[in-house]
Motif scaffolding. Structure first.
Motif, PDB file in Angstrom:
ATOM      1  N   ASN A   1       0.831  -1.205   0.000  1.00 16.54           N
ATOM      2  CA  ASN A   1       0.000   0.000   0.000  1.00 16.54           C
ATOM      3  C   ASN A   1       0.867   1.258   0.000  1.00 16.54           C
ATOM      4  OD1 ASN A   1       0.724  -0.930   2.655  1.00 16.54           O
ATOM      5  ND2 ASN A   1      -0.633   0.592   3.534  1.00 16.54           N
TER       6      ASN A   1
ATOM      7  N   SER B   1       2.115   4.558  -6.747  1.00 17.26           N
ATOM      8  CA  SER B   1       0.727   4.517  -7.240  1.00 17.26           C
ATOM      9  C   SER B   1      -0.219   3.834  -6.255  1.00 17.26           C
ATOM     10  CB  SER B   1       0.603   3.866  -8.626  1.00 17.26           C
ATOM     11  OG  SER B   1       0.595   2.455  -8.572  1.00 17.26           O
TER      12      SER B   1
ATOM     13  N   SER C   1      -0.202   0.627  -4.869  1.00 15.18           N
ATOM     14  CA  SER C   1      -0.434  -0.816  -4.830  1.00 15.18           C
ATOM     15  C   SER C   1       0.705  -1.568  -5.509  1.00 15.18           C
ATOM     16  CB  SER C   1      -1.763  -1.179  -5.512  1.00 15.18           C
ATOM     17  OG  SER C   1      -1.614  -1.235  -6.924  1.00 15.18           O
TER      18      SER C   1
ATOM     19  N   LYS D   1       0.504  -3.233  -8.029  1.00 16.33           N
ATOM     20  CA  LYS D   1       0.300  -3.230  -9.479  1.00 16.33           C
ATOM     21  C   LYS D   1       1.372  -2.439 -10.226  1.00 16.33           C
ATOM     22  CE  LYS D   1      -3.720  -5.449  -9.922  1.00 16.33           C
ATOM     23  NZ  LYS D   1      -3.934  -6.625 -10.802  1.00 16.33           N
TER      24      LYS D   1
ATOM     25  N   ASN E   1      -6.676  -0.305  -9.656  1.00 13.33           N
ATOM     26  CA  ASN E   1      -5.271  -0.091  -9.315  1.00 13.33           C
ATOM     27  C   ASN E   1      -4.342  -0.274 -10.505  1.00 13.33           C
ATOM     28  OD1 ASN E   1      -6.166   0.350  -6.744  1.00 13.33           O
ATOM     29  ND2 ASN E   1      -5.290  -1.495  -5.857  1.00 13.33           N
TER      30      ASN E   1
ATOM     31  N   LYS F   1     -12.046   6.618  -9.117  1.00 14.38           N
ATOM     32  CA  LYS F   1     -11.147   5.885 -10.008  1.00 14.38           C
ATOM     33  C   LYS F   1     -10.711   6.761 -11.181  1.00 14.38           C
ATOM     34  CE  LYS F   1     -12.678   1.147  -9.057  1.00 14.38           C
ATOM     35  NZ  LYS F   1     -13.244  -0.090  -9.646  1.00 14.38           N
TER      36      LYS F   1
ATOM     37  N   GLY G   1     -11.223  -5.338  -5.673  1.00 14.35           N
ATOM     38  CA  GLY G   1     -10.028  -5.704  -6.432  1.00 14.35           C
ATOM     39  C   GLY G   1      -9.889  -7.189  -6.683  1.00 14.35           C
TER      40      GLY G   1
ATOM     41  N   GLU H   1      -6.944  -1.217   1.712  1.00 14.14           N
ATOM     42  CA  GLU H   1      -8.229  -1.409   1.054  1.00 14.14           C
ATOM     43  C   GLU H   1      -8.805  -2.779   1.431  1.00 14.14           C
ATOM     44  OE1 GLU H   1      -6.970  -2.538  -3.442  1.00 14.14           O
ATOM     45  OE2 GLU H   1      -6.183  -0.654  -2.665  1.00 14.14           O
TER      46      GLU H   1
ATOM     47  N   GLY I   1      -2.693  -3.223  -1.419  1.00 12.38           N
ATOM     48  CA  GLY I   1      -2.944  -1.859  -1.843  1.00 12.38           C
ATOM     49  C   GLY I   1      -3.631  -1.047  -0.761  1.00 12.38           C
TER      50      GLY I   1
ATOM     51  N   ILE J   1      -5.584   2.018  -1.744  1.00 12.88           N
ATOM     52  CA  ILE J   1      -6.394   3.048  -2.387  1.00 12.88           C
ATOM     53  C   ILE J   1      -7.803   2.944  -1.849  1.00 12.88           C
ATOM     54  CG2 ILE J   1      -7.211   3.955  -4.588  1.00 12.88           C
ATOM     55  CD1 ILE J   1      -4.735   2.815  -5.897  1.00 12.88           C
TER      56      ILE J   1
END
Length: 309
Positions: free
Chosen positions: A47, A51, A53, A55, A82, A110, A231, A275, A304, A306
């Motif tokens: 996390n 960005s 995450s 990902k 993400n 998003k 997710g 998250e 993550g 977000i």
């Protein structure tokens, strides 16, 4: 022809390729959560990754793996969560164009996350068919490279770099627990760990297609998108299914109620935003305990952070 599966060699290559472009995210401890679990718990804080995450790892590795002449044409993807934000962030850093196909019913949150990194948003209808049709139009017009969120060898290898970092940060780890959605993080972690460290997956009961796929020996479709862990609602990828099926990944299932309780508890104990998808393996470990009775040190990957607030 089926795509070639990534290997441990590919994960090590990704680790070297990404070394100076990533945050090496920390391992946080929590005495109170360790006491509840009855083992020494550490949390790999993706996390806190760029960005927001894990990902970012896969997106960066996939783009850097493209030949320079292809990279200059830009990239496109259609997941708007993400992965979309990660792809936009990588593209901005590398100075290449990026387009994210976003359904018109996607949340404003998003959209804002993608725009913040400078990607162009291409609207489409709410169905997967509409996303794919719009993506094909973008590719036809621009030549942009499609970077999928999880079912791609370079993406899987990039996600596996988090597993290699864990092994470097805590050589004594017995188990690594990870959420399972499309399966890129779980598959990359399995490749990174080999037979020496047990990998365990966790999945929402309302999005249990990976669990069912491994139980039946063939991929199952995604379930209706009802789980709070948004997710993890996607179907398990083909490459990831092959890796996880060969490994016989154990997957633990939890309810949304258990996930939200674990999210609240973890944020209070770790003082970090996570998250719901990240809370799934925490809920699972607290519910089921270690996979191996003799395991003493367990790392949970917080995938993550977000969170819409």
């Amino acid at each position: 022809m089926a795509a070639r599966l990534p290997t441990l060699k590919n994960v090590h290559a990704a680790r070297r390729r990404l070394a100076n472009r990533l945050h090496q995210t920390p391992l946080h401890s929590s005495p109170s959560l360790s006491q509840r679990a009855g083992v020494s718990l550490l949390f790999k804080c993706e996390n806190l990754q760029r960005s927001g995450s894990f990902k970012f790892r896969g997106a960066l590795n996939a783009i850097l793996s493209l030949p320079p002449e292809q990279r200059r044409l830009g990239v496109v993807t259609h997941p708007s969560g993400n992965h979309g934000a990660a792809l936009a962030a990588v593209a901005r850093e590398l100075g290449i164009p990026a387009t994210v196909v976003v359904p018109k019913n996607a949340s404003a949150f998003k959209r804002a996350a993608i725009r913040r990194y400078g990607a162009r948003i291409e609207g489409c209808g709410p169905t997967l068919a509409a996303r794919e049709k719009t993506l094909a139009k973008v590719q036809s017009a621009t030549g942009a490279n499609f970077i999928p969120p999880y079912d791609h060898p370079a993406v899987i290898a990039g996600q596996g770099s988090a597993g290699l970092e864990i092994l470097e940060q805590d050589p004594g780890v017995d188990e690594i627990w990870t959420p399972v959605g499309g399966g890129g993080l779980a598959a990359g972690t399995v490749l990174a760990c080999g037979p020496d460290v047990q990998v365990v997956g966790a999945e929402p009961r309302l999005a249990r297609d990976a669990f069912d796929s491994l139980q039946r020996g063939e991929r199952q479709p995604a379930m209706p998108p009802r789980s709070v862990a948004d997710g993890l609602r996607t179907a398990l990828g083909e490459l990831n299914f092959r890796i996880l099926n060969d490994y016989q990944l154990p997957i633990r299932l939890v309810s949304d109620k258990e996930t939200l309780a674990a999210q609240k508890l973890a944020m209070a104990c770790l003082k970090l935003l996570i998250e719901p998808s990240s809370a799934v393996p925490i809920a699972a470990l607290l519910k089921y305990g270690p996979h191996r009775p003799d395991s003493q040190r367990i790392v949970i990957i917080i995938s993550g952070g977000i969170v819409t607030i």
